[in-house]
Scaffold this active site. Sequence first.
Site, PDB file in Angstrom:
ATOM      1  N   ASP A  21      15.429  62.100  25.881  1.00  0.00           N
ATOM      2  CA  ASP A  21      14.645  63.324  25.727  1.00  0.00           C
ATOM      3  C   ASP A  21      14.155  63.408  24.291  1.00  0.00           C
ATOM      4  O   ASP A  21      14.931  63.237  23.349  1.00  0.00           O
ATOM      5  CB  ASP A  21      15.504  64.547  26.074  1.00  0.00           C
ATOM      6  CG  ASP A  21      14.653  65.798  26.229  1.00  0.00           C
ATOM      7  OD1 ASP A  21      13.449  65.675  26.556  1.00  0.00           O
ATOM      8  OD2 ASP A  21      15.189  66.906  26.017  1.00  0.00           O
ATOM      9  N   HIS A  53       7.588  74.013  19.043  1.00  0.00           N
ATOM     10  CA  HIS A  53       8.961  74.164  19.525  1.00  0.00           C
ATOM     11  C   HIS A  53       9.957  73.802  18.424  1.00  0.00           C
ATOM     12  O   HIS A  53      10.918  74.534  18.179  1.00  0.00           O
ATOM     13  CB  HIS A  53       9.181  73.273  20.749  1.00  0.00           C
ATOM     14  CG  HIS A  53      10.605  73.204  21.204  1.00  0.00           C
ATOM     15  ND1 HIS A  53      11.235  74.265  21.836  1.00  0.00           N
ATOM     16  CD2 HIS A  53      11.528  72.220  21.097  1.00  0.00           C
ATOM     17  CE1 HIS A  53      12.494  73.918  22.102  1.00  0.00           C
ATOM     18  NE2 HIS A  53      12.694  72.691  21.672  1.00  0.00           N
ATOM     19  N   GLU A 107      13.965  74.235  29.538  1.00  0.00           N
ATOM     20  CA  GLU A 107      12.970  73.596  28.685  1.00  0.00           C
ATOM     21  C   GLU A 107      11.932  72.971  29.610  1.00  0.00           C
ATOM     22  O   GLU A 107      12.248  72.072  30.392  1.00  0.00           O
ATOM     23  CB  GLU A 107      13.621  72.550  27.759  1.00  0.00           C
ATOM     24  CG  GLU A 107      14.563  73.201  26.751  1.00  0.00           C
ATOM     25  CD  GLU A 107      14.983  72.297  25.603  1.00  0.00           C
ATOM     26  OE1 GLU A 107      14.943  71.050  25.771  1.00  0.00           O
ATOM     27  OE2 GLU A 107      15.352  72.828  24.539  1.00  0.00           O
ATOM     28  N   GLU A 114       9.174  70.542  30.362  1.00  0.00           N
ATOM     29  CA  GLU A 114       8.807  69.272  29.743  1.00  0.00           C
ATOM     30  C   GLU A 114       8.026  68.413  30.723  1.00  0.00           C
ATOM     31  O   GLU A 114       8.019  68.659  31.932  1.00  0.00           O
ATOM     32  CB  GLU A 114      10.071  68.504  29.308  1.00  0.00           C
ATOM     33  CG  GLU A 114      11.010  69.342  28.436  1.00  0.00           C
ATOM     34  CD  GLU A 114      12.048  68.521  27.689  1.00  0.00           C
ATOM     35  OE1 GLU A 114      11.908  67.278  27.631  1.00  0.00           O
ATOM     36  OE2 GLU A 114      12.990  69.134  27.166  1.00  0.00           O
ATOM     37  N   ASP A 152      14.677  70.639  31.400  1.00  0.00           N
ATOM     38  CA  ASP A 152      15.868  70.238  30.648  1.00  0.00           C
ATOM     39  C   ASP A 152      16.718  71.494  30.406  1.00  0.00           C
ATOM     40  O   ASP A 152      16.641  72.122  29.354  1.00  0.00           O
ATOM     41  CB  ASP A 152      15.421  69.587  29.332  1.00  0.00           C
ATOM     42  CG  ASP A 152      16.589  69.269  28.416  1.00  0.00           C
ATOM     43  OD1 ASP A 152      17.716  69.119  28.913  1.00  0.00           O
ATOM     44  OD2 ASP A 152      16.364  69.175  27.188  1.00  0.00           O
ATOM     45  N   ARG A 158      22.377  77.271  25.282  1.00  0.00           N
ATOM     46  CA  ARG A 158      22.134  77.397  23.834  1.00  0.00           C
ATOM     47  C   ARG A 158      23.406  77.681  23.042  1.00  0.00           C
ATOM     48  O   ARG A 158      23.529  77.240  21.891  1.00  0.00           O
ATOM     49  CB  ARG A 158      21.120  78.510  23.567  1.00  0.00           C
ATOM     50  CG  ARG A 158      19.763  78.293  24.188  1.00  0.00           C
ATOM     51  CD  ARG A 158      19.108  77.007  23.712  1.00  0.00           C
ATOM     52  NE  ARG A 158      17.796  76.825  24.336  1.00  0.00           N
ATOM     53  CZ  ARG A 158      17.140  75.681  24.321  1.00  0.00           C
ATOM     54  NH1 ARG A 158      17.647  74.617  23.716  1.00  0.00           N
ATOM     55  NH2 ARG A 158      15.970  75.580  24.918  1.00  0.00           N
ATOM     56  N   GLN A 215      25.290  74.412  22.882  1.00  0.00           N
ATOM     57  CA  GLN A 215      24.501  73.519  22.031  1.00  0.00           C
ATOM     58  C   GLN A 215      24.647  73.868  20.545  1.00  0.00           C
ATOM     59  O   GLN A 215      24.850  72.985  19.705  1.00  0.00           O
ATOM     60  CB  GLN A 215      23.026  73.619  22.445  1.00  0.00           C
ATOM     61  CG  GLN A 215      22.084  72.720  21.652  1.00  0.00           C
ATOM     62  CD  GLN A 215      20.600  72.985  22.004  1.00  0.00           C
ATOM     63  OE1 GLN A 215      20.286  73.835  22.833  1.00  0.00           O
ATOM     64  NE2 GLN A 215      19.719  72.249  21.370  1.00  0.00           N
ATOM     65  N   LYS A 251      23.548  70.134  27.291  1.00  0.00           N
ATOM     66  CA  LYS A 251      22.381  69.625  28.013  1.00  0.00           C
ATOM     67  C   LYS A 251      22.757  68.784  29.233  1.00  0.00           C
ATOM     68  O   LYS A 251      21.965  68.656  30.163  1.00  0.00           O
ATOM     69  CB  LYS A 251      21.562  68.715  27.082  1.00  0.00           C
ATOM     70  CG  LYS A 251      21.047  69.376  25.819  1.00  0.00           C
ATOM     71  CD  LYS A 251      19.692  69.967  26.064  1.00  0.00           C
ATOM     72  CE  LYS A 251      19.012  70.324  24.749  1.00  0.00           C
ATOM     73  NZ  LYS A 251      17.660  70.862  25.009  1.00  0.00           N
ATOM     74  N   THR A 271      19.602  68.055  34.628  1.00  0.00           N
ATOM     75  CA  THR A 271      18.193  67.949  34.236  1.00  0.00           C
ATOM     76  C   THR A 271      17.411  67.810  35.542  1.00  0.00           C
ATOM     77  O   THR A 271      17.676  66.887  36.320  1.00  0.00           O
ATOM     78  CB  THR A 271      17.951  66.709  33.356  1.00  0.00           C
ATOM     79  OG1 THR A 271      18.830  66.757  32.227  1.00  0.00           O
ATOM     80  CG2 THR A 271      16.506  66.647  32.879  1.00  0.00           C
ATOM     81  N   GLU A 302      12.703  80.696  22.590  1.00  0.00           N
ATOM     82  CA  GLU A 302      11.509  80.958  21.780  1.00  0.00           C
ATOM     83  C   GLU A 302      10.727  82.143  22.327  1.00  0.00           C
ATOM     84  O   GLU A 302      10.268  83.004  21.578  1.00  0.00           O
ATOM     85  CB  GLU A 302      10.570  79.748  21.789  1.00  0.00           C
ATOM     86  CG  GLU A 302      11.129  78.492  21.203  1.00  0.00           C
ATOM     87  CD  GLU A 302      10.241  77.325  21.579  1.00  0.00           C
ATOM     88  OE1 GLU A 302       9.146  77.190  21.007  1.00  0.00           O
ATOM     89  OE2 GLU A 302      10.637  76.555  22.473  1.00  0.00           O
TER      90      GLU A 302
HETATM   91 MN    MN Z   1      14.675  68.975  25.933  1.00  0.00          MN
END
Ligand code: MN
Length: 411
Positions: free
Chosen positions: A122, A129, A195, A197, A229, A233, A236, A249, A253, A357
Amino acid sequence: MTTASWLDLPSDSPFGVHNLPYGVFTTAGDPRRRIGVAIGDQVLELAGAAHAVGHAEELLELLSAPSLNPLMAAGRQEWTALRAEITRWLTDPALRPLVEPHLTPRADVTLHLPFEVGDYVDFYASEHHASNLGRLFRPGSEPLTPNWKHLPIGYHGRSGTVVVSGTPVVRPQGQRKAPADAAPSFGPSRRLDIEAEVGFVVGAPSALGTAVPLEAFADHVFGVCLVNDWSARDIQAWEYVPLGPFLGKSFATSVSPWVVPLDALATARVAPPARDVEPLPYLDDRDAKEPWGLDITMEVRINGTVVSRPPFAAMYWTAAQQFAHMTVNGASVRPGDLFASGTVSGPDRGTEGALIELTWNGERPATLADGSTRAFVEDGDEVVITATAPGPDGTVIGFGEVAGRVLPARG
Ligand code: MN
């Protein structure tokens, strides 16, 4: 003038004859996994159609596999030839009686993970971002790390937990520690995020010890899918220094079940944004006649409400640069390797590809159609990411969707 299918599809169909994304499906009456392409609201079973039209054993063998891996391993020439063949099957009225019996309504099929995932990488290619996350995770420091504009930052993820769209996602448990906490605590993530992606699926392998240059990107990469993904948080934030993402993570996925061939994206290619740092030669695409920026527009929905529209064209690093970087040390790639772009976030409000975000750490929650608000994803929520790109002559290339519903943590 583009070629029309005898299926007589509407010109704005996201699964027109210019797209032909590959997937793997079963039906209620037949549990064998079969390779198909999406066309309109149907699936064309390829081995059956190829047999009916009268193709050589070699092609039939590739198309009779239970995953896309053997076809992907065959390489660019085979992919291009097969795409031309499928186009002929679906456009030549004389072939209709042979091909039509191998169509099944998409509503009647179950879609599976279309390829056996090899290695999963990834990246982190959106400047917006990376800057937003830098501000949120490292307040008071420079948002971008000093290496960010010199190399596409990435990490190796967990390929065994890549799941197909529709697979439920169990809320992960783990260690969480807010900066103000004296010690970490254990429990379900309180800050489960997404996420949005774009994923790139490797077909043709490369040799160990040999770097793959920028211009060989299309020889190796078979196609493109959508990726969510999922990211915890709180887990993480506590674990990521100094070796990067791990348990925050690796629990899941999600990928979309349709792999859009790179060839279907020819008209979606655009110049990437201007770079303000000169890249080293192996990453320098400034003189490339056709750089690999892609005009893909994504939509993120929570329980049906669109919360964001991330623009892939805004990505600082292209997939070709990521691929060149991933192999520049001589690391080889295999059929089924998957690398994802990193969260797609644009510069504007409403274009962020992650909730951290979009809601700025929960300070400005998103409001859903039912009036409820979200800082992060709650148990029972369904997150759906869709995307489209421009096709030839005003047509639309659809990517379908990657969907996942969050289940409560299992204690
Ligand atoms: Mn990611």
